[in-house]
Design a protein around this motif. Structure first.
Motif: not given
Length: 191
Positions: A8-11, A16-17, A22-24, A69-79
């Motif tokens: 995904f792009g920014p939101f 910056s996402n 990572l996808t690219t 792939f997605g971004l979850a800013g509060r997570r500390r692991h790759i989920c």
């Protein structure tokens, strides 16, 4: 084998996402183990209309694997998400300013859909590469969850999301064990 890698792009709240970068980066990797794999990459605009418009086009390529792939800013692991929930976030708008009017993606009794990827093998590969990772049953209620939900609908419609290739499982495990992840501390090259 055909593989689609999406991010995904920014939101709002994330100018910056890293999922798009990572996808690219992953799509540009060239390794002998990947020689017979056709990789398509895509970065969704972080909007519900973009997922509804672009996901069917990606799935029309009949991929053997689709990795989102997605971004979850509060997570500390790759989920590694094992399921998608029938949930929208009515609080957070997408990049177009759209907020779903109701909390469910679709009406009916279905509360969640479970993916059919080799979740534990993916987890082991991440951990072998010394990356903090865990399995998750909650992809949130934003666009990552929405894209996952829509992709999993295709399984129910007869289009598998993950198909085993004709290669032996040992060869797959060997290739997966040698997988190395790109350095995202440097900007990804663009065309």
């Amino acid at each position: 084998m055909r593989v689609v890698i999406a991010g995904f792009g920014p939101f709002p709240g994330a100018p910056s996402n890293l999922s798009g970068r990572l996808t690219t980066a992953l799509a540009r990797r060239r390794r002998p183990a990947l020689a017979n794999i056709e990789i398509t990459s895509h970065v969704f605009a972080t909007a519900y209309t973009a997922v509804d418009r672009d996901l069917p086009k990606l799935l029309a390529r009949n991929p053997d694997v689709i990795l989102i792939f997605g971004l979850a800013g509060r997570r500390r692991h790759i989920c590694i998400e094992t399921r998608a929930r029938n949930a929208h976030s009515v609080l957070f708008p997408d990049v177009d300013g759209y907020r779903p009017a109701r909390a469910a993606i679709e009406g009916g009794q279905t509360r969640s859909r479970t993916g059919n990827a080799p979740f534990h093998q993916l987890l082991n590969v991440l951990r072998q590469n010394k990356l903090p990772a865990r399995l998750s049953r909650d992809a949130g209620a934003y666009l990552c969850n929405y894209a996952y939900w829509r992709a999993l609908q295709n399984i129910e419609n007869g289009r598998p999301l993950f198909r085993r290739s004709t290669r032996r499982r040992d060869a797959e495990r060997s290739s997966a064990a040698r997988c190395r992840f790109p350095d995202l501390s440097r900007p990804a090259k663009t065309c």
